[in-house]
Design an enzyme around this catalytic site. Structure first.
Site, PDB file in Angstrom:
ATOM      1  N   ARG A 174       6.340  -1.606   0.801  1.00 31.49           N
ATOM      2  CA  ARG A 174       5.738  -2.933   0.707  1.00 31.49           C
ATOM      3  C   ARG A 174       5.222  -3.388   2.072  1.00 31.49           C
ATOM      4  O   ARG A 174       5.880  -3.168   3.100  1.00 31.49           O
ATOM      5  CB  ARG A 174       6.757  -3.940   0.155  1.00 31.49           C
ATOM      6  CG  ARG A 174       7.178  -3.607  -1.263  1.00 31.49           C
ATOM      7  CD  ARG A 174       7.953  -4.703  -1.957  1.00 31.49           C
ATOM      8  NE  ARG A 174       8.573  -4.156  -3.161  1.00 31.49           N
ATOM      9  CZ  ARG A 174       7.935  -3.950  -4.325  1.00 31.49           C
ATOM     10  NH1 ARG A 174       6.656  -4.267  -4.438  1.00 31.49           N
ATOM     11  NH2 ARG A 174       8.568  -3.425  -5.352  1.00 31.49           N
ATOM     12  N   ASP A 175       4.037  -4.009   2.052  1.00 36.70           N
ATOM     13  CA  ASP A 175       3.441  -4.527   3.283  1.00 36.70           C
ATOM     14  C   ASP A 175       4.323  -5.642   3.855  1.00 36.70           C
ATOM     15  O   ASP A 175       4.833  -6.499   3.123  1.00 36.70           O
ATOM     16  CB  ASP A 175       2.025  -5.058   2.998  1.00 36.70           C
ATOM     17  CG  ASP A 175       1.196  -5.233   4.263  1.00 36.70           C
ATOM     18  OD1 ASP A 175       0.228  -4.461   4.432  1.00 36.70           O
ATOM     19  OD2 ASP A 175       1.517  -6.132   5.067  1.00 36.70           O
ATOM     20  N   ILE A 176       4.476  -5.641   5.164  1.00 40.82           N
ATOM     21  CA  ILE A 176       5.338  -6.625   5.825  1.00 40.82           C
ATOM     22  C   ILE A 176       4.735  -8.030   5.775  1.00 40.82           C
ATOM     23  O   ILE A 176       5.457  -9.031   5.909  1.00 40.82           O
ATOM     24  CB  ILE A 176       5.594  -6.172   7.289  1.00 40.82           C
ATOM     25  CG1 ILE A 176       6.873  -6.765   7.830  1.00 40.82           C
ATOM     26  CG2 ILE A 176       4.399  -6.485   8.184  1.00 40.82           C
ATOM     27  CD1 ILE A 176       7.344  -6.126   9.137  1.00 40.82           C
ATOM     28  N   ASN A 234      -9.225   0.587   4.778  1.00 42.69           N
ATOM     29  CA  ASN A 234     -10.024   0.137   5.909  1.00 42.69           C
ATOM     30  C   ASN A 234     -10.162   1.297   6.886  1.00 42.69           C
ATOM     31  O   ASN A 234      -9.201   2.036   7.122  1.00 42.69           O
ATOM     32  CB  ASN A 234      -9.341  -1.053   6.590  1.00 42.69           C
ATOM     33  CG  ASN A 234      -9.213  -2.248   5.655  1.00 42.69           C
ATOM     34  OD1 ASN A 234     -10.106  -2.516   4.858  1.00 42.69           O
ATOM     35  ND2 ASN A 234      -8.091  -2.956   5.736  1.00 42.69           N
ATOM     36  N   VAL A 251      -3.867  -0.495  11.817  1.00 49.58           N
ATOM     37  CA  VAL A 251      -2.894   0.580  12.051  1.00 49.58           C
ATOM     38  C   VAL A 251      -3.619   1.911  11.898  1.00 49.58           C
ATOM     39  O   VAL A 251      -4.155   2.217  10.827  1.00 49.58           O
ATOM     40  CB  VAL A 251      -1.710   0.486  11.065  1.00 49.58           C
ATOM     41  CG1 VAL A 251      -0.754   1.652  11.292  1.00 49.58           C
ATOM     42  CG2 VAL A 251      -0.976  -0.847  11.220  1.00 49.58           C
ATOM     43  N   HIS A 288      -4.026   4.833   5.472  1.00 49.56           N
ATOM     44  CA  HIS A 288      -3.245   4.132   4.460  1.00 49.56           C
ATOM     45  C   HIS A 288      -4.143   3.496   3.422  1.00 49.56           C
ATOM     46  O   HIS A 288      -5.289   3.142   3.716  1.00 49.56           O
ATOM     47  CB  HIS A 288      -2.328   3.071   5.089  1.00 49.56           C
ATOM     48  CG  HIS A 288      -3.030   2.072   5.948  1.00 49.56           C
ATOM     49  ND1 HIS A 288      -3.386   2.333   7.248  1.00 49.56           N
ATOM     50  CD2 HIS A 288      -3.467   0.816   5.700  1.00 49.56           C
ATOM     51  CE1 HIS A 288      -3.988   1.279   7.767  1.00 49.56           C
ATOM     52  NE2 HIS A 288      -4.065   0.335   6.841  1.00 49.56           N
ATOM     53  N   MET A 289      -3.599   3.369   2.253  1.00 44.21           N
ATOM     54  CA  MET A 289      -4.284   2.727   1.135  1.00 44.21           C
ATOM     55  C   MET A 289      -3.487   1.488   0.766  1.00 44.21           C
ATOM     56  O   MET A 289      -2.270   1.552   0.587  1.00 44.21           O
ATOM     57  CB  MET A 289      -4.346   3.706  -0.041  1.00 44.21           C
ATOM     58  CG  MET A 289      -5.028   3.177  -1.292  1.00 44.21           C
ATOM     59  SD  MET A 289      -5.081   4.465  -2.560  1.00 44.21           S
ATOM     60  CE  MET A 289      -6.384   5.521  -1.911  1.00 44.21           C
ATOM     61  N   HIS A 290      -4.178   0.346   0.676  1.00 41.18           N
ATOM     62  CA  HIS A 290      -3.538  -0.882   0.205  1.00 41.18           C
ATOM     63  C   HIS A 290      -3.640  -0.924  -1.321  1.00 41.18           C
ATOM     64  O   HIS A 290      -4.708  -0.656  -1.878  1.00 41.18           O
ATOM     65  CB  HIS A 290      -4.265  -2.129   0.726  1.00 41.18           C
ATOM     66  CG  HIS A 290      -4.270  -2.286   2.212  1.00 41.18           C
ATOM     67  ND1 HIS A 290      -3.468  -3.208   2.865  1.00 41.18           N
ATOM     68  CD2 HIS A 290      -4.985  -1.674   3.185  1.00 41.18           C
ATOM     69  CE1 HIS A 290      -3.707  -3.154   4.172  1.00 41.18           C
ATOM     70  NE2 HIS A 290      -4.627  -2.233   4.381  1.00 41.18           N
TER      71      HIS A 290
HETATM   72  P1  5GP Z   1      -4.980  -2.401   8.080  1.00 41.56           P
HETATM   73  O1  5GP Z   1      -5.549  -3.682   8.581  1.00 41.56           O
HETATM   74  O2  5GP Z   1      -4.743  -1.405   9.199  1.00 41.56           O
HETATM   75  O3  5GP Z   1      -5.757  -1.812   6.934  1.00 41.56           O
HETATM   76  O4  5GP Z   1      -3.589  -2.766   7.445  1.00 41.56           O
HETATM   77  C1  5GP Z   1      -2.362  -2.560   8.087  1.00 41.56           C
HETATM   78  C2  5GP Z   1      -1.305  -3.234   7.257  1.00 41.56           C
HETATM   79  O5  5GP Z   1      -0.048  -2.801   7.706  1.00 41.56           O
HETATM   80  C3  5GP Z   1      -1.312  -4.757   7.345  1.00 41.56           C
HETATM   81  O6  5GP Z   1      -1.467  -5.308   6.043  1.00 41.56           O
HETATM   82  C4  5GP Z   1       0.048  -5.090   7.959  1.00 41.56           C
HETATM   83  O7  5GP Z   1       0.636  -6.254   7.410  1.00 41.56           O
HETATM   84  C5  5GP Z   1       0.859  -3.849   7.635  1.00 41.56           C
HETATM   85  N1  5GP Z   1       1.904  -3.543   8.596  1.00 41.56           N
HETATM   86  C6  5GP Z   1       1.764  -3.491   9.959  1.00 41.56           C
HETATM   87  N2  5GP Z   1       2.927  -3.157  10.534  1.00 41.56           N
HETATM   88  C7  5GP Z   1       3.826  -2.995   9.514  1.00 41.56           C
HETATM   89  C8  5GP Z   1       5.206  -2.634   9.503  1.00 41.56           C
HETATM   90  O8  5GP Z   1       5.850  -2.406  10.531  1.00 41.56           O
HETATM   91  N3  5GP Z   1       5.809  -2.560   8.286  1.00 41.56           N
HETATM   92  C9  5GP Z   1       5.125  -2.805   7.127  1.00 41.56           C
HETATM   93  N4  5GP Z   1       5.814  -2.708   5.981  1.00 41.56           N
HETATM   94  N5  5GP Z   1       3.814  -3.136   7.113  1.00 41.56           N
HETATM   95  C10 5GP Z   1       3.183  -3.229   8.292  1.00 41.56           C
END
Ligand code: 5GP
Ligand code: ZN
Length: 113
Positions: A28-30, A86, A95, A99-101
């Protein structure tokens, strides 16, 4: 190893992991943007879609399969959901580990902010 998602995959940083197999981990996203907001990542460090070798593109197909499966188990398969990857700075990637949301559980608006 300074990649936060590699550290999550290695179990060095806690995360709410809801699925794992030989290729991917889902947690799960933080900072969830919707009632369901899950990240699906490969265990292997690949920085972004732009860094994905063509011979490994099947991995993204597997990530889609896992997203569909989790959408069912999270109860959003019928109501609808969004999968997002992204890529790079202007693509909104923060990050630098592929990764896939998987996002759902509320009405989502237009996606090209
Ligand atoms: P991006 O913007 O790179 O596509 O999305 C990165 C996602 O990773 C963001 O939605 C952010 O909330 C999530 N995220 C960043 N650090 C952590 C973490 O340490 N743990 C979790 N569970 N999610 C994270
Ligand atoms: Zn990594």
């Amino acid at each position: 190893m300074d990649c936060i998602f590699c550290r999550i995959a290695a179990g060095e940083i806690p995360a709410d992991v809801i699925y794992t197999d030989e290729e991917v981990i889902a947690f799960r996203d933080i900072n969830p943007q919707a009632p369901v907001h899950v990240l699906i990542i490969p265990g292997e460090h690949i920085a972004s879609l732009a860094e994905l070798p063509e011979e490994k593109s099947v991995l993204v197909g597997h990530m889609v399969d896992v997203a569909n499966r989790l959408a069912r188990s999270e109860g959003i398969s019928e109501s609808g959901y969004r999968v997002v990857m992204n890529c790079g700075r202007q693509g909104g990637q923060d990050v630098l580990h592929l990764h896939m949301h998987l996002v759902g559980g509320r009405q989502l608006a237009g996606s090209f902010g």
